[in-house]
Motif scaffolding. Structure first.
Motif, PDB file in Angstrom:
ATOM      1  N   TYR A 197      16.310  -6.699   1.104  1.00 36.17           N
ATOM      2  CA  TYR A 197      15.882  -5.640   0.535  1.00 36.17           C
ATOM      3  C   TYR A 197      15.177  -4.743   1.482  1.00 36.17           C
ATOM      4  O   TYR A 197      13.963  -5.421   1.911  1.00 36.17           O
ATOM      5  N   ALA A 198      15.034  -3.441   0.969  1.00 38.25           N
ATOM      6  CA  ALA A 198      13.433  -2.926   1.603  1.00 38.25           C
ATOM      7  C   ALA A 198      12.709  -1.785   1.091  1.00 38.25           C
ATOM      8  O   ALA A 198      13.293  -1.352  -0.387  1.00 38.25           O
ATOM      9  N   THR A 199      11.815  -1.293   1.172  1.00 39.07           N
ATOM     10  CA  THR A 199      10.741  -1.236   0.909  1.00 39.07           C
ATOM     11  C   THR A 199      10.688   0.421   1.347  1.00 39.07           C
ATOM     12  O   THR A 199      10.339   0.522   2.746  1.00 39.07           O
ATOM     13  N   VAL A 200      10.672   1.553   1.164  1.00 39.21           N
ATOM     14  CA  VAL A 200      10.857   2.650   1.815  1.00 39.21           C
ATOM     15  C   VAL A 200       9.816   3.372   1.516  1.00 39.21           C
ATOM     16  O   VAL A 200       8.837   3.469   0.795  1.00 39.21           O
ATOM     17  N   SER A 201       8.441   3.546   2.143  1.00 41.30           N
ATOM     18  CA  SER A 201       7.310   3.868   2.203  1.00 41.30           C
ATOM     19  C   SER A 201       6.638   4.943   3.497  1.00 41.30           C
ATOM     20  O   SER A 201       7.671   5.128   4.263  1.00 41.30           O
ATOM     21  N   LYS A 202       5.482   4.881   3.600  1.00 44.19           N
ATOM     22  CA  LYS A 202       4.565   5.899   4.496  1.00 44.19           C
ATOM     23  C   LYS A 202       4.735   5.793   6.023  1.00 44.19           C
ATOM     24  O   LYS A 202       3.826   4.687   5.934  1.00 44.19           O
ATOM     25  N   ASP A 203       5.493   6.676   6.556  1.00 46.51           N
ATOM     26  CA  ASP A 203       4.576   5.892   7.920  1.00 46.51           C
ATOM     27  C   ASP A 203       3.708   7.120   7.873  1.00 46.51           C
ATOM     28  O   ASP A 203       3.376   8.104   8.263  1.00 46.51           O
ATOM     29  N   GLU A 204       2.236   6.280   8.500  1.00 43.83           N
ATOM     30  CA  GLU A 204       0.630   7.148   8.150  1.00 43.83           C
ATOM     31  C   GLU A 204       0.885   7.868   9.594  1.00 43.83           C
ATOM     32  O   GLU A 204      -0.411   8.928   9.430  1.00 43.83           O
ATOM     33  N   LEU A 245       9.307   5.462   6.699  1.00 45.10           N
ATOM     34  CA  LEU A 245       9.776   4.321   7.200  1.00 45.10           C
ATOM     35  C   LEU A 245       9.786   3.374   6.401  1.00 45.10           C
ATOM     36  O   LEU A 245      10.024   3.120   5.127  1.00 45.10           O
ATOM     37  N   LEU A 246      11.508   2.095   7.150  1.00 40.70           N
ATOM     38  CA  LEU A 246      10.689   0.938   6.119  1.00 40.70           C
ATOM     39  C   LEU A 246       9.958  -0.446   6.151  1.00 40.70           C
ATOM     40  O   LEU A 246       9.775  -0.559   7.556  1.00 40.70           O
ATOM     41  N   LYS A 247       9.867  -1.006   4.958  1.00 44.05           N
ATOM     42  CA  LYS A 247       8.997  -2.564   5.119  1.00 44.05           C
ATOM     43  C   LYS A 247       8.854  -3.122   4.454  1.00 44.05           C
ATOM     44  O   LYS A 247       9.857  -2.495   3.360  1.00 44.05           O
ATOM     45  N   ASP A 248       8.107  -4.030   4.602  1.00 48.57           N
ATOM     46  CA  ASP A 248       8.326  -5.598   3.541  1.00 48.57           C
ATOM     47  C   ASP A 248      10.332  -5.376   3.665  1.00 48.57           C
ATOM     48  O   ASP A 248      11.451  -5.870   2.552  1.00 48.57           O
ATOM     49  N   VAL A 249      11.075  -6.170   4.827  1.00 55.94           N
ATOM     50  CA  VAL A 249      12.275  -6.624   4.835  1.00 55.94           C
ATOM     51  C   VAL A 249      12.442  -7.602   4.637  1.00 55.94           C
ATOM     52  O   VAL A 249      12.390  -8.890   5.585  1.00 55.94           O
ATOM     53  N   GLU A 250      13.230  -7.960   3.762  1.00 55.35           N
ATOM     54  CA  GLU A 250      13.426  -9.766   3.575  1.00 55.35           C
ATOM     55  C   GLU A 250      15.004  -9.752   2.557  1.00 55.35           C
ATOM     56  O   GLU A 250      15.556  -9.371   2.949  1.00 55.35           O
TER      57      GLU A 250
END
Length: 373
Positions: free
Chosen positions: A319-326, A332-337
């Motif tokens: 699973y991953a969340t597509v979020s903002k690269d500040e 970007l992808l974050k919280d990859v689990e």
């Protein structure tokens, strides 16, 4: 050992053939086998013409190739497989997982290293249901409509008690692109979540045009829709959305950190899905291996196991969340689990494959994401 690579072409991934080859060679170098094998290659266009792939394989085998590695789909692999049966040589297929095999069981001389695109689709649909959604709209590109995620999404949703109330396919021609029908439906059905499958510039078009959609509805994507190569170019749409992926450059394992460091030292962005496939092919072959049944490698994406029953690789998906690269304002992808439902959804996917094998069902012949225009 003489190893031949069949390398495809794609306008949305113009470096695909170089990435596959570089991943393969760099993995051999990393394990101390640089120069150990004779490596040759040939182009196969978008890997859509079975006869062209057959001719390339036949010529390589006549010239003494021991293993042929190709980014092709399972339909092409089955078409050329008699050559490998006759010669006693091995075909190692690099596979997106966006096609289903038409054959049952296994092919005697072929193996498949898969990015498990179909499994990612089931896993993210599971997450959408698990998060309380029952009503969905499905949207994809005209191109993506010809691959199996467009079947897996509704099959999974229906199995789990949900409903897809609206299907939307964007136009073949970019100048005719519009989200108006989808937007109009969602304005009337505000409690609807959105399931998506797009790749490359088609994903870019969707999220650039769909800011209001993403901000007002839960959005779930699969596989190539959240490929980091393209996410880094896509403006953040205003809200996070969820996906399931085969791999991410952010995975914190020694194997992945080595892979990303080695590949990106050649060129920024060289660590990607295609160089990953080339890297894994080298890990399976190592010295002289031509039989991969039951073999497990320590890949940048985790342990990858070659199931001897069907000769497709199996590994965790994430699973991953597509979020903002500040820093850039892009995605970007974050919280990859690890997706804990990976194995249960793998079993369910087998039933989806069996069903498609029992009916007449068309698909594009291109290897996924390989386009000429």
């Amino acid at each position: 050992m003489k190893i031949a690579l069949l390398l495809p072409r794609s306008v949305i991934y113009p470096s695909i053939s170089f990435d596959l080859m570089d991943g393969f060679k760099q993995a051999l170098k990393n394990i101390g086998l640089e120069g150990h094998h004779e490596i040759v290659s040939a182009g196969v266009g978008v890997a859509a013409k079975h006869e062209e792939i057959y001719d390339r394989c036949e010529q390589f085998l006549l010239e003494g190739a021991d293993i042929i590695i190709g980014y092709i789909n399972p339909l092409s692999a089955e078409f050329v497989h008699p050559l490998f049966e006759s010669s006693g040589k091995t075909l190692l297929v690099l596979d997106s997982g966006y096609h289903f095999p038409a054959f049952q069981g296994k092919l005697s001389n072929a193996y498949f290293i898969s990015l498990q695109g179909g499994l990612c689709t089931r896993v993210i649909a599971h997450k959408a249901i698990e998060e309380g959604h029952k009503n969905f709209a499905f949207t994809c590109s005209f191109y993506d409509a010809g691959y199996r995620p467009s079947y897996i999404y509704p099959a999974t949703v229906e199995e789990k008690g949900g409903t897809i109330g609206f299907n939307h396919i964007t136009s073949l021609r970019r100048e005719d692109f519009t989200l108006a029908p989808l937007t109009e439906y969602l304005e009337q059905q505000k409690e609807t979540a959105v399931l998506t499958t797009f790749c490359g510039d088609m994903a870019d078009d969707f999220f650039r045009a769909g800011n209001d959609l993403v901000n007002n509805h839960s959005v779930y994507g699969t596989g190539f829709t959240s490929d980091e190569t393209w996410l880094s170019k896509m403006p953040y749409p205003g809200s996070d959305w969820s996906s399931s992926v085969a791999w991410s450059k952010t995975l914190k394992t020694p194997e992945n950190e080595t892979f990303v460091s080695v590949m990106n030292s050649l060129k920024d962005g060289k660590a990607n899905l295609f160089s990953l496939l080339g890297w894994e092919a080298a890990l399976f072959i190592t010295l002289e291996n031509e039989n991969f049944d039951g073999v497990t490698i320590n890949s940048p994406r985790g342990k990858v196991y070659m199931n001897p029953e069907n000769r497709f690789t199996e590994s965790q998906v994430y699973y991953a969340t597509v979020s903002k690269d500040e820093t850039t304002g892009n995605c970007l992808l974050k919280d990859v689990e690890v997706a804990t439902v990976t194995e249960s959804e793998r079993e369910s996917l087998k039933n989806n494959i069996k069903y498609i094998q029992s009916i007449e069902a068309n698909s594009w012949l291109n290897a996924y994401a390989c386009l000429e225009s």
